[in-house]
Design a protein around this motif. Structure first.
Motif, PDB file in Angstrom:
ATOM      1  N   THR A 162       0.815  -1.215   0.000  1.00 18.54           N
ATOM      2  CA  THR A 162       0.000   0.000   0.000  1.00 18.54           C
ATOM      3  C   THR A 162       0.846   1.261   0.000  1.00 18.54           C
ATOM      4  O   THR A 162       0.532   2.237  -0.694  1.00 18.54           O
ATOM      5  N   PHE A 163       1.939   1.249   0.758  1.00 20.15           N
ATOM      6  CA  PHE A 163       2.703   2.487   0.960  1.00 20.15           C
ATOM      7  C   PHE A 163       4.088   2.484   0.315  1.00 20.15           C
ATOM      8  O   PHE A 163       4.625   3.561   0.029  1.00 20.15           O
ATOM      9  N   PHE A 164       4.686   1.323   0.116  1.00 19.26           N
ATOM     10  CA  PHE A 164       6.086   1.301  -0.324  1.00 19.26           C
ATOM     11  C   PHE A 164       6.320   0.436  -1.555  1.00 19.26           C
ATOM     12  O   PHE A 164       7.459   0.127  -1.886  1.00 19.26           O
ATOM     13  N   TYR A 165       5.264   0.062  -2.222  1.00 19.39           N
ATOM     14  CA  TYR A 165       5.364  -0.839  -3.382  1.00 19.39           C
ATOM     15  C   TYR A 165       6.025  -0.152  -4.576  1.00 19.39           C
ATOM     16  O   TYR A 165       5.679   0.976  -4.935  1.00 19.39           O
ATOM     17  N   ASP A 166       6.975  -0.847  -5.192  1.00 22.64           N
ATOM     18  CA  ASP A 166       7.648  -0.346  -6.385  1.00 22.64           C
ATOM     19  C   ASP A 166       6.965  -0.947  -7.615  1.00 22.64           C
ATOM     20  O   ASP A 166       7.102  -2.146  -7.893  1.00 22.64           O
ATOM     21  N   PRO A 167       6.212  -0.151  -8.377  1.00 25.01           N
ATOM     22  CA  PRO A 167       5.454  -0.697  -9.516  1.00 25.01           C
ATOM     23  C   PRO A 167       6.336  -1.200 -10.653  1.00 25.01           C
ATOM     24  O   PRO A 167       5.843  -1.873 -11.561  1.00 25.01           O
ATOM     25  N   THR A 168       7.623  -0.890 -10.637  1.00 25.60           N
ATOM     26  CA  THR A 168       8.506  -1.368 -11.701  1.00 25.60           C
ATOM     27  C   THR A 168       8.918  -2.823 -11.498  1.00 25.60           C
ATOM     28  O   THR A 168       9.531  -3.427 -12.386  1.00 25.60           O
ATOM     29  N   GLN A 169       8.605  -3.383 -10.328  1.00 23.91           N
ATOM     30  CA  GLN A 169       8.969  -4.762 -10.016  1.00 23.91           C
ATOM     31  C   GLN A 169       7.800  -5.701 -10.320  1.00 23.91           C
ATOM     32  O   GLN A 169       6.639  -5.305 -10.307  1.00 23.91           O
ATOM     33  N   ASN A 170       8.122  -6.958 -10.581  1.00 23.14           N
ATOM     34  CA  ASN A 170       7.095  -7.949 -10.904  1.00 23.14           C
ATOM     35  C   ASN A 170       6.571  -8.681  -9.676  1.00 23.14           C
ATOM     36  O   ASN A 170       5.805  -9.628  -9.802  1.00 23.14           O
ATOM     37  N   SER A 171       7.025  -8.272  -8.508  1.00 23.72           N
ATOM     38  CA  SER A 171       6.572  -8.898  -7.266  1.00 23.72           C
ATOM     39  C   SER A 171       6.316  -7.801  -6.242  1.00 23.72           C
ATOM     40  O   SER A 171       6.463  -6.607  -6.533  1.00 23.72           O
ATOM     41  N   ASN A 172       5.903  -8.230  -5.030  1.00 23.52           N
ATOM     42  CA  ASN A 172       5.569  -7.256  -3.985  1.00 23.52           C
ATOM     43  C   ASN A 172       6.828  -6.719  -3.321  1.00 23.52           C
ATOM     44  O   ASN A 172       7.034  -6.900  -2.118  1.00 23.52           O
ATOM     45  N   TYR A 173       7.667  -6.068  -4.109  1.00 14.87           N
ATOM     46  CA  TYR A 173       8.909  -5.508  -3.582  1.00 14.87           C
ATOM     47  C   TYR A 173       8.718  -4.030  -3.285  1.00 14.87           C
ATOM     48  O   TYR A 173       7.930  -3.338  -3.929  1.00 14.87           O
ATOM     49  N   SER A 174       9.494  -3.558  -2.330  1.00 15.58           N
ATOM     50  CA  SER A 174       9.451  -2.134  -2.010  1.00 15.58           C
ATOM     51  C   SER A 174      10.394  -1.370  -2.932  1.00 15.58           C
ATOM     52  O   SER A 174      11.132  -1.954  -3.733  1.00 15.58           O
ATOM     53  N   TYR A 175      10.395  -0.061  -2.791  1.00 17.62           N
ATOM     54  CA  TYR A 175      11.401   0.754  -3.464  1.00 17.62           C
ATOM     55  C   TYR A 175      12.781   0.413  -2.891  1.00 17.62           C
ATOM     56  O   TYR A 175      12.909  -0.081  -1.763  1.00 17.62           O
ATOM     57  N   LYS A 176      13.820   0.697  -3.676  1.00 18.65           N
ATOM     58  CA  LYS A 176      15.183   0.441  -3.210  1.00 18.65           C
ATOM     59  C   LYS A 176      15.556   1.408  -2.093  1.00 18.65           C
ATOM     60  O   LYS A 176      15.112   2.557  -2.063  1.00 18.65           O
ATOM     61  N   PHE A 177      16.386   0.900  -1.195  1.00 17.66           N
ATOM     62  CA  PHE A 177      16.914   1.756  -0.137  1.00 17.66           C
ATOM     63  C   PHE A 177      18.080   2.576  -0.684  1.00 17.66           C
ATOM     64  O   PHE A 177      18.715   2.199  -1.672  1.00 17.66           O
ATOM     65  N   GLY A 178      18.381   3.655   0.007  1.00 22.23           N
ATOM     66  CA  GLY A 178      19.559   4.427  -0.343  1.00 22.23           C
ATOM     67  C   GLY A 178      20.833   3.680   0.025  1.00 22.23           C
ATOM     68  O   GLY A 178      20.825   2.745   0.834  1.00 22.23           O
ATOM     69  N   ASP A 179      21.936   4.086  -0.580  1.00 18.08           N
ATOM     70  CA  ASP A 179      23.218   3.415  -0.318  1.00 18.08           C
ATOM     71  C   ASP A 179      23.614   3.475   1.161  1.00 18.08           C
ATOM     72  O   ASP A 179      24.285   2.571   1.667  1.00 18.08           O
ATOM     73  N   ALA A 180      23.202   4.524   1.854  1.00 11.48           N
ATOM     74  CA  ALA A 180      23.568   4.685   3.259  1.00 11.48           C
ATOM     75  C   ALA A 180      22.868   3.670   4.157  1.00 11.48           C
ATOM     76  O   ALA A 180      23.258   3.497   5.314  1.00 11.48           O
ATOM     77  N   MET A 181      21.836   2.988   3.628  1.00 10.85           N
ATOM     78  CA  MET A 181      21.086   2.033   4.446  1.00 10.85           C
ATOM     79  C   MET A 181      21.716   0.643   4.448  1.00 10.85           C
ATOM     80  O   MET A 181      21.257  -0.243   5.170  1.00 10.85           O
ATOM     81  N   ALA A 182      22.722   0.415   3.640  1.00 12.95           N
ATOM     82  CA  ALA A 182      23.355  -0.907   3.587  1.00 12.95           C
ATOM     83  C   ALA A 182      24.391  -1.046   4.692  1.00 12.95           C
ATOM     84  O   ALA A 182      25.210  -0.141   4.907  1.00 12.95           O
ATOM     85  N   LEU A 183      24.361  -2.165   5.389  1.00  9.92           N
ATOM     86  CA  LEU A 183      25.391  -2.443   6.392  1.00  9.92           C
ATOM     87  C   LEU A 183      26.713  -2.712   5.681  1.00  9.92           C
ATOM     88  O   LEU A 183      26.745  -3.420   4.668  1.00  9.92           O
TER      89      LEU A 183
END
Length: 355
Positions: A162-183
């Motif tokens: 409902t709130f974070f779905y990325d319509p460019t994906q073929n599954s229920n994936y969210s938008y990509k995180f920013g690079d700073a969010m990766a451990l």
């Protein structure tokens, strides 16, 4: 002078090692019977994870979330409750971490820290529900927690789509995180990340909490004799609430570590299963915090070895499920070595009496 631990205190460890040995022995026998190339299959199973840095890295990657859920189960079960909501807590932790990562606009590492705190809070609230219902309504926590896991699944998927779905994906994936969010990655050529360090630090913190502070003693007393705890002035209800909150926070935090350490976006479409694995980790570790890393490493090693074996031979990956099932049965069999333990206790008591 520190008192030497009696030999009888090591019987549980010996029982666990025997259970692991016999379960592996049974699996080796099955491989020898059904495989056309049993020696090659066994070599892939036992030595496969050690044949490259990348494969061994896969073991470390797989053990990291298991450490968090194993710790969560140990804490959740401390006061004698069988709260199985750690699966939903892990999932909702990942959902909350995703939502916070894509909503907050804090600079750099602050956004990552805020998302992990949000994950821990979400996980704590999930496990708090069955615990609170048990304290206030005497509801069966086993039933409520199992049902709650599926509520978490569908509520979480609704939030993502409902709130974070990325319509460019073929599954229920969210938008990509920013690079700073990766451990940060720790070893080149693998996906081993700072989440593994966080897992070991968490083990140390929980060990201190359980073994060096009054919280651990109170939780154990509530689990062993709730009436006695109430009689001596310990609020059993308060301890239950606190343990369920901490256990859920561990699971939720593990969900965030897995999400930011391994993925660039939220991409779960079902419960990941790490919560159920946490029960197995707690059983193999004998509910001892200090043994959780070893149990998590052992299970992760088995799974990576089984995966390598299934790709290179005619043995299916499901062989690891046989190991897990046999291992749990043998570890749960308290009659194993019980006579030996009794003889040790009697002998040690006589030696103390003679002194």
């Amino acid at each position: 002078m520190r008192q030497k631990k009696p030999l009888s205190s090591y019987v549980e460890m010996l029982r666990t090692m025997l259970a692991i040995f016999f379960s592996l022995l049974i699996v080796f026998a099955i491989i020898l019977l059904i495989s056309e190339q049993p020696l090659s299959a066994l070599a892939d199973f036992v030595l496969g994870p050690l044949t490259s840095v990348r494969r061994f890295g896969n073991v470390i990657e797989a053990m990291t979330p298991l450490m968090f859920t194993g710790l969560a189960v140990i804490i959740l079960f401390k006061p004698g409750l069988f709260n199985l909501a750690m699966e939903g807590a892990f999932f909702m932790g990942a959902v909350a971490a995703c939502g916070a990562a894509l909503t907050f606009k804090l600079p750099g590492v602050l956004n990552l820290a805020a998302a992990m705190v949000a994950a821990a809070v979400a996980g704590g609230l999930v496990c708090l529900i069955p615990g609170g219902l048990k304290v206030k309504c005497d509801a069966n926590e086993l039933v409520t927690s199992l049902m709650l896991n599926y509520i978490c699944l569908y509520v979480g998927l609704w939030v993502i789509t409902t709130f974070f779905y990325d319509p460019t994906q073929n599954s229920n994936y969210s938008y990509k995180f920013g690079d700073a969010m990766a451990l940060p990655r720790l070893i080149e050529g693998t996906r081993i990340n700072a989440g593994t360090v966080l897992a070991f630090v968490t083990v140390l913190v929980i060990w201190v909490l359980v073994n060096k502070l009054s919280f651990g003693f109170k939780a154990n007393l509530v689990g062993e004799n709730k009436n006695m705890a109430d009689y001596v002035g310990i609020s059993s209800g308060g301890i239950i609430i606190l343990t369920q909150l901490i256990g859920g926070m561990l699971a939720g935090f593990g969900g965030a570590v897995e999400l930011f350490g391994m993925y660039q976006r939220f991409q779960y479409s079902a419960l990941p299963g790490y919560g159920w694995d946490g029960v197995l980790i707690a059983i193999v570790a004998r509910r001892k915090v200090e043994y959780v890393p070893f149990a998590a490493f052992f299970l992760a090693y088995l799974r990576i070895g089984a995966d390598i074996m299934s790709r290179n031979s005619d043995i299916p990956f499901e062989i690891v499920n046989i190991i897990q099932a046999v291992m749990v049965l043998l570890i749960s069999a308290t009659a194993i070595l019980s006579g030996f333990k009794k003889r040790l206790i009697i002998r040690e008591a006589k030696e103390e009496e003679e002194k």
